[in-house]
Design a protein around this motif. Structure first.
Motif, PDB file in Angstrom:
ATOM      1  N   GLY A 277       0.718  -1.349  -0.035  1.00 55.96           N
ATOM      2  CA  GLY A 277       0.022   0.023   0.004  1.00 55.96           C
ATOM      3  C   GLY A 277       0.846   1.277  -0.089  1.00 55.96           C
ATOM      4  O   GLY A 277       0.295   2.181  -0.445  1.00 55.96           O
ATOM      5  N   SER A 278       2.024   1.223   0.415  1.00 55.04           N
ATOM      6  CA  SER A 278       2.860   2.321   0.617  1.00 55.04           C
ATOM      7  C   SER A 278       4.463   2.210   0.198  1.00 55.04           C
ATOM      8  O   SER A 278       4.673   0.824   0.015  1.00 55.04           O
ATOM      9  CB  SER A 278       2.938   2.996   1.903  1.00 55.04           C
ATOM     10  N   LEU A 279       5.071   3.260  -0.006  1.00 53.90           N
ATOM     11  CA  LEU A 279       6.492   3.071  -0.287  1.00 53.90           C
ATOM     12  C   LEU A 279       7.293   2.374   0.818  1.00 53.90           C
ATOM     13  O   LEU A 279       8.092   1.392   0.629  1.00 53.90           O
ATOM     14  CB  LEU A 279       7.016   4.276  -0.838  1.00 53.90           C
ATOM     15  N   ASP A 280       6.935   2.819   1.903  1.00 59.72           N
ATOM     16  CA  ASP A 280       7.696   2.126   3.204  1.00 59.72           C
ATOM     17  C   ASP A 280       7.133   0.844   3.108  1.00 59.72           C
ATOM     18  O   ASP A 280       8.077  -0.173   3.564  1.00 59.72           O
ATOM     19  CB  ASP A 280       7.044   2.906   4.366  1.00 59.72           C
ATOM     20  N   GLU A 281       5.965   0.395   2.911  1.00 58.30           N
ATOM     21  CA  GLU A 281       5.440  -0.900   3.259  1.00 58.30           C
ATOM     22  C   GLU A 281       6.253  -1.675   2.123  1.00 58.30           C
ATOM     23  O   GLU A 281       6.584  -2.928   2.189  1.00 58.30           O
ATOM     24  CB  GLU A 281       3.932  -1.147   2.941  1.00 58.30           C
ATOM     25  N   MET A 282       6.435  -1.240   1.012  1.00 61.16           N
ATOM     26  CA  MET A 282       7.062  -2.060  -0.176  1.00 61.16           C
ATOM     27  C   MET A 282       8.480  -2.306   0.099  1.00 61.16           C
ATOM     28  O   MET A 282       9.016  -3.320  -0.048  1.00 61.16           O
ATOM     29  CB  MET A 282       6.803  -1.100  -1.440  1.00 61.16           C
ATOM     30  N   LYS A 283       9.250  -1.275   0.625  1.00 61.02           N
ATOM     31  CA  LYS A 283      10.456  -1.516   1.109  1.00 61.02           C
ATOM     32  C   LYS A 283      10.530  -2.727   2.209  1.00 61.02           C
ATOM     33  O   LYS A 283      11.414  -3.477   2.175  1.00 61.02           O
ATOM     34  CB  LYS A 283      11.028  -0.148   1.674  1.00 61.02           C
TER      35      LYS A 283
ATOM     36  N   ILE B 158       2.873   6.975 -17.254  1.00 62.84           N
ATOM     37  CA  ILE B 158       4.208   7.350 -16.764  1.00 62.84           C
ATOM     38  C   ILE B 158       5.194   7.483 -17.565  1.00 62.84           C
ATOM     39  O   ILE B 158       6.043   8.274 -17.309  1.00 62.84           O
ATOM     40  CB  ILE B 158       4.324   6.227 -15.410  1.00 62.84           C
ATOM     41  N   ILE B 159       5.435   6.726 -18.423  1.00 65.40           N
ATOM     42  CA  ILE B 159       6.272   6.773 -19.501  1.00 65.40           C
ATOM     43  C   ILE B 159       6.524   7.883 -20.077  1.00 65.40           C
ATOM     44  O   ILE B 159       7.308   8.730 -20.364  1.00 65.40           O
ATOM     45  CB  ILE B 159       6.420   5.461 -20.481  1.00 65.40           C
ATOM     46  N   SER B 160       5.183   8.364 -20.797  1.00 65.03           N
ATOM     47  CA  SER B 160       5.051   9.560 -21.364  1.00 65.03           C
ATOM     48  C   SER B 160       5.393  10.858 -20.464  1.00 65.03           C
ATOM     49  O   SER B 160       6.096  11.843 -20.809  1.00 65.03           O
ATOM     50  CB  SER B 160       3.629   9.734 -21.740  1.00 65.03           C
ATOM     51  N   SER B 161       4.999  10.814 -19.212  1.00 64.41           N
ATOM     52  CA  SER B 161       5.540  11.808 -18.289  1.00 64.41           C
ATOM     53  C   SER B 161       6.842  11.743 -18.144  1.00 64.41           C
ATOM     54  O   SER B 161       7.510  13.037 -18.190  1.00 64.41           O
ATOM     55  CB  SER B 161       4.869  11.667 -16.992  1.00 64.41           C
TER      56      SER B 161
ATOM     57  N   ILE C  61      10.227  -1.275  -9.099  1.00 65.79           N
ATOM     58  CA  ILE C  61       9.196  -0.084  -8.757  1.00 65.79           C
ATOM     59  C   ILE C  61       9.525   0.785  -7.639  1.00 65.79           C
ATOM     60  O   ILE C  61       9.397   2.155  -7.664  1.00 65.79           O
ATOM     61  CB  ILE C  61       8.040  -0.676  -8.097  1.00 65.79           C
ATOM     62  N   ILE C  62      10.252   0.607  -6.789  1.00 66.32           N
ATOM     63  CA  ILE C  62      10.991   1.311  -5.732  1.00 66.32           C
ATOM     64  C   ILE C  62      11.854   2.456  -6.433  1.00 66.32           C
ATOM     65  O   ILE C  62      11.788   3.593  -5.983  1.00 66.32           O
ATOM     66  CB  ILE C  62      11.798   0.487  -4.622  1.00 66.32           C
ATOM     67  N   ASP C  63      12.684   1.738  -7.188  1.00 62.63           N
ATOM     68  CA  ASP C  63      13.883   2.579  -7.837  1.00 62.63           C
ATOM     69  C   ASP C  63      13.032   3.863  -8.843  1.00 62.63           C
ATOM     70  O   ASP C  63      13.474   5.029  -8.760  1.00 62.63           O
ATOM     71  CB  ASP C  63      14.542   1.849  -8.475  1.00 62.63           C
TER      72      ASP C  63
ATOM     73  N   ASP D 157      10.513  10.419  -9.600  1.00 67.82           N
ATOM     74  CA  ASP D 157       9.431  11.252  -8.933  1.00 67.82           C
ATOM     75  C   ASP D 157       8.030  10.885  -9.227  1.00 67.82           C
ATOM     76  O   ASP D 157       7.127  11.762  -9.618  1.00 67.82           O
ATOM     77  CB  ASP D 157       9.706  12.711  -9.741  1.00 67.82           C
ATOM     78  N   ILE D 158       7.777   9.550  -9.413  1.00 66.26           N
ATOM     79  CA  ILE D 158       6.517   9.212  -9.891  1.00 66.26           C
ATOM     80  C   ILE D 158       5.709   8.425  -8.473  1.00 66.26           C
ATOM     81  O   ILE D 158       6.351   7.522  -7.960  1.00 66.26           O
ATOM     82  CB  ILE D 158       6.645   7.962 -10.764  1.00 66.26           C
ATOM     83  N   PRO D 159       4.771   9.127  -8.038  1.00 67.15           N
ATOM     84  CA  PRO D 159       3.894   8.803  -7.067  1.00 67.15           C
ATOM     85  C   PRO D 159       3.516   7.251  -7.070  1.00 67.15           C
ATOM     86  O   PRO D 159       3.072   6.894  -8.165  1.00 67.15           O
ATOM     87  CB  PRO D 159       2.368   9.647  -6.984  1.00 67.15           C
ATOM     88  N   LEU D 160       3.408   6.371  -6.174  1.00 65.34           N
ATOM     89  CA  LEU D 160       3.298   5.014  -6.053  1.00 65.34           C
ATOM     90  C   LEU D 160       1.878   4.790  -6.589  1.00 65.34           C
ATOM     91  O   LEU D 160       1.527   3.881  -7.627  1.00 65.34           O
ATOM     92  CB  LEU D 160       3.461   4.422  -4.694  1.00 65.34           C
TER      93      LEU D 160
END
Length: 262
Positions: A85-91, A209-212, A183-185, A191-194
């Motif tokens: 659910g979050s970047l911290d949880e993913m780590k 996201i690729i276009s951004s 994904i974390i990287d 600078d892409i929000p999860l």
């Protein structure tokens, strides 16, 4: 920096970095002033160069992240994982995945060395701590992504595995570990929000996201083109003031020689 103080009739004075120009010849003073202005232009040009290097680094980083997403997009498996659910949880999940993977690697090495033996049914028991971590992230990510680990009829699993299941499970863990790292990287460096990825990740989200990222890289390159124009202007001024300073010194020397000869 040039410092000008009390320019007022005979009381006027001018100094550059503490050097008083009042009693110098006009040509020498003018030459020093032009050198100081040249230095200011050179410092500004150096700043532009550093900014352009930083922009180039950012553009390269954005394109690298876009390339990683294209590679991710080429593997249909990305749509199967339920993301933490979050970047911290993913780590935290990545830490557990790596830990369990290392346990599998250790067991494989012990089996190869003959120091780890199967039970009478040909099964190897996963340590309790690794099994607990494994259950935690497999339940969240989705059992279908770990067929060699959840190989029971009801798609549940226990901590006993055949050698072939250890082999296959290790590959599944390595794949999930690489997926999480990627994904974390991208989230941290691109600078892409999860939440922009969707959960599970959607193809349309990846394309957006690729276009951004490509757009951000283009902006960096566009900024550099503007900076290049400014850099060329400052370098032109630098060269002009250096030349002017040299001319002043030559003129002063010629004048002095002419006075001495007369």
């Amino acid at each position: 920096m040039t410092q000008i103080n009390n320019i007022n009739g005979t009381a006027g004075s001018m100094n550059i970095d503490g050097i008083d120009l009042k009693n110098m010849s006009p040509f020498t003073a003018a030459a020093l002033v032009q050198l100081e202005i040249a230095k200011t232009n050179k410092d500004t040009a150096t700043q532009y160069i550093n900014e352009m290097k930083a922009q180039n680094d950012r553009a390269r980083q954005y394109m690298e992240e876009a390339d990683k997403l294209r590679q991710l997009r080429s593997d249909p498996a990305y749509e199967k994982y339920n993301l933490p659910g979050s970047l911290d949880e993913m780590k935290s999940t990545l830490k557990d995945v790596s830990s369990v993977k290392n346990t599998y690697v250790t067991m494989e090495a012990q089996i190869a060395a003959g120091t780890l033996k199967p039970d009478k049914n040909g099964l190897y028991q996963l340590p309790a701590e690794a099994d607990a971590k494994l259950r935690g992230f497999v339940d969240k990510a989705g059992h279908d992504n770990f067929e060699n680990i959840t190989r029971t009829a009801d798609n549940s699993f226990d901590n006993y595995h055949f050698k072939s299941e250890l082999d296959g499970g290790l590959k599944e863990l390595e794949k999930y570990e690489a997926f999480l790292k990627e994904i974390i990287d991208i989230v941290e460096n691109g600078d892409i929000p999860l939440e922009q990825f969707g959960n599970p990740i959607k193809l349309d989200n990846l394309n957006a996201i690729i276009s951004s990222l490509e757009h951000q890289a283009e902006n960096c390159n566009s900024d550099n083109q503007t900076q290049m124009v400014k850099l060329q202007d400052k370098m032109g001024q630098y060269n002009s003031y250096i030349s002017g300073s040299s001319d002043m010194i030559k003129t002063g020397a010629q004048l002095q020689q002419s006075i001495l000869k007369s």
